[in-house]
Design a protein around this motif. Sequence first.
Motif, PDB file in Angstrom:
ATOM      1  N   UNK A 163       0.810  -1.221   0.000  1.00 14.34           N
ATOM      2  CA  UNK A 163       0.000   0.000   0.000  1.00 14.34           C
ATOM      3  C   UNK A 163       0.843   1.270   0.000  1.00 14.34           C
ATOM      4  N   UNK A 164       1.957   1.271   0.747  1.00  9.06           N
ATOM      5  CA  UNK A 164       2.749   2.494   0.815  1.00  9.06           C
ATOM      6  C   UNK A 164       3.387   2.818  -0.538  1.00  9.06           C
ATOM      7  N   UNK A 210       2.346   5.947  -3.693  1.00  5.51           N
ATOM      8  CA  UNK A 210       3.318   6.744  -4.458  1.00  5.51           C
ATOM      9  C   UNK A 210       3.134   6.518  -5.958  1.00  5.51           C
ATOM     10  N   UNK A 211       2.870   5.262  -6.335  1.00  7.59           N
ATOM     11  CA  UNK A 211       2.709   4.940  -7.756  1.00  7.59           C
ATOM     12  C   UNK A 211       1.499   5.656  -8.350  1.00  7.59           C
ATOM     13  N   UNK A 269      -6.104   6.753  -1.825  1.00 14.15           N
ATOM     14  CA  UNK A 269      -5.594   8.069  -1.437  1.00 14.15           C
ATOM     15  C   UNK A 269      -6.641   9.160  -1.578  1.00 14.15           C
ATOM     16  N   UNK A 270      -7.904   8.779  -1.842  1.00 12.36           N
ATOM     17  CA  UNK A 270      -8.982   9.754  -1.923  1.00 12.36           C
ATOM     18  C   UNK A 270      -9.148  10.406  -3.283  1.00 12.36           C
ATOM     19  N   UNK A 283       6.388   4.381 -10.976  1.00 19.94           N
ATOM     20  CA  UNK A 283       7.213   4.192  -9.774  1.00 19.94           C
ATOM     21  C   UNK A 283       8.184   3.036  -9.914  1.00 19.94           C
ATOM     22  N   UNK A 284       7.668   1.860 -10.258  1.00 19.30           N
ATOM     23  CA  UNK A 284       8.498   0.657 -10.191  1.00 19.30           C
ATOM     24  C   UNK A 284       9.643   0.652 -11.213  1.00 19.30           C
TER      25      UNK A 284
END
Length: 707
Positions: free
Chosen positions: A32-33, A37-38, A195-196, A392-393
């Motif tokens: 989840x963290x 970010x992704x 994240x809304x 991100x990855x």
Amino acid sequence: MLSSPHRQRLFFHLIALLVATTVLILYILSPSFLEFIDLRGKDFIYTLRPQKVPPEDIVIVAIDEKSINELGRWPWKRTEIAQLVEGLREARVVAFDIVFSEKENDANDSALATAIKEADNVVLGYFFRDQVAKAPEESLRQIERSAIKKIRLIGTTTVDPLEFVPRYSGVEPNIPVIGSGARGFGSFNIIPDVDGVYRRSHLVFGYRGELYPALSLEALRRYYNTDVVLGVASYGLDSIRIGDKEIPLESDGSLGLNFYGRGGTFRTYSAVDIIKGRVGQEEFAGRLVFVGATELGIYDMRPTPVDAIYPGVEVHATVSADVMEQNFLKDSLSTGLMGAALIVALPFAMAFVLMGIGNRYAGLGIFAALLVLTVVFEVLLFTRHSILLSPLYPLLSLSLGYAGMEAYRNMVVERKSRFYRKAFSTYVPPQVVEEIIREPERLSLGGEKRQITVLFADIRGFTRLAESMEPERLVTLLHEYLTPLTEIVFREKGTLDKYIGDAIMAIFNAPHRLDDHPQRACRVALEMTRTLKELGRSLVKKGYPELRMGIGINTGEAVVGNMGTELRFDYTAIGDTVNLASRLEGMNRVYGTEIITGERTFELAGKEFLLRELDFVKVKGKERPVRIYQLLGTGEESLKEGLVVPFEDALRLYRLSRFSEAKEGFQKILERFPHDGPTLLYVRRCEEFIKSPPPEGWDGVYRVREK
């Protein structure tokens, strides 16, 4: 044993493999963290994409600031909403992102109901709740008319689609009188990500054991006047078909929103302009119209990747536009594999680049360039093909790969580089030091046997000179003498082994490999003698005595490496090759020459330079005699014909013990070269042997008594 570049390449590839494997696991697990970010990274990709033009067949009628200013605060009277419905009668479908869940009064409610029934193009919205709420049974029966009944099974599956979609226990429907004339009903529930932020829209919901459509899906069903067919597979919901339109779904029934731009991108009309008759019916003929609030005070704004205050009604319009143009975000196994391929490729690309770049700042620049190129690639992929890969990855894989490789290089490679630079900076020129650092496998610090060329250069009579000079002047003289000669050695990529007082010892082909090391040593020797003559003239003007030099060159096998200790590095060469080079330098005094080479040097460099055989000698400490040669220059034809050839002829007679004939030959040479040292020496020898012939079986070998 692997050489250093191969070892470094292996470690870089191992680091790339470890990083790629680790990031791939994270990519699959999506903790989840990192997912948070992704998602923000994907939002950033969205902001870089140019705005698109939505289809003209979809328009929005907005309850906007202009309408509120003219008609008053929301909610308006039902009679005014009835006027709005009447003004949109030419539209094919009018979908309300509004629920009329409470009574106003019988007259106004009936007026709106009548308008909806007569228009026969209205789809009303409702809202699912998690809490059980009492709703009129007639209203529930009305929305049940829009429940999805047709299911298409994909493969052999018996799963219940209700297990995958969002399910609710309560609903807030329209009051029965208003809902009675509607053509259909759809939910305007929109569920944000963790994240809304709203990036998806669920098209299917579960309630009381049935599947219900979203407002956008029901509006499309009525727009195309066809049934909705829900595709269900073993992994959950797969797709929805409306006529010839296929909608790919996530397993939970959601669709990724392929936004066209910020809020207001769709063609929008103020509701008050329609109510007041300022906009003609023809503007909406045959179109799909969504009615909803865009005024901030009504609080139907949603944070999205393209706009922090995006009207909720435009979410429904975006879904409909995506379906109408089949403009979906591509999220399938192939796109997942594409992201995985990028994760694997980037650290290996970084390894390939860093292997060819030794400068850390250049490596950092390439790393930054790869970061930018990766983002540009993802933006282009998204812009042209609607493929939104994880940013991100891949960037994490690239960054970790770069950090790991640089850490290895700093801790291992750079540490060795600093050692090599410190150890060799006084031995060889800077460019050779850098080559040693790039290819340290070419250097054996423990000692190795290698063919090298050794050069000894010494000033004649320096001891007497030193005794007659002040120490300060002597040091100055040494500096002015040794500096230019050392530079000559470095220009030919030779290694300065050591200074021995006024003498220089240089080696070629160690540690830096040189295929033409004998030729380089010969060029150095000739340049040294020329430089010393020029230097001598300037030194004489300063009051120093004239300097003369003797140089010995020998080629052969020697042991080279660090002959010092861990406390003091001493890269040098040892062996008979070195000893003979030193003896040859000293023999210049005997023959009156400047440069003497050994036999192997002559064999390897004789075609490029002019050398003449001087003698067949047995030096002190060696049993086997060797031939020695004088290096005269680079091949002047007049010198060869006038000196070398006649000298060789006279020397042959000398070795045949025909001393009188040999003497005549040498004397003829002196007529042209009266100061030639070797010729003068052989004239004296011939005279001695004429007076006292050598013993029977004389081999012509000259035995050197001094070192």
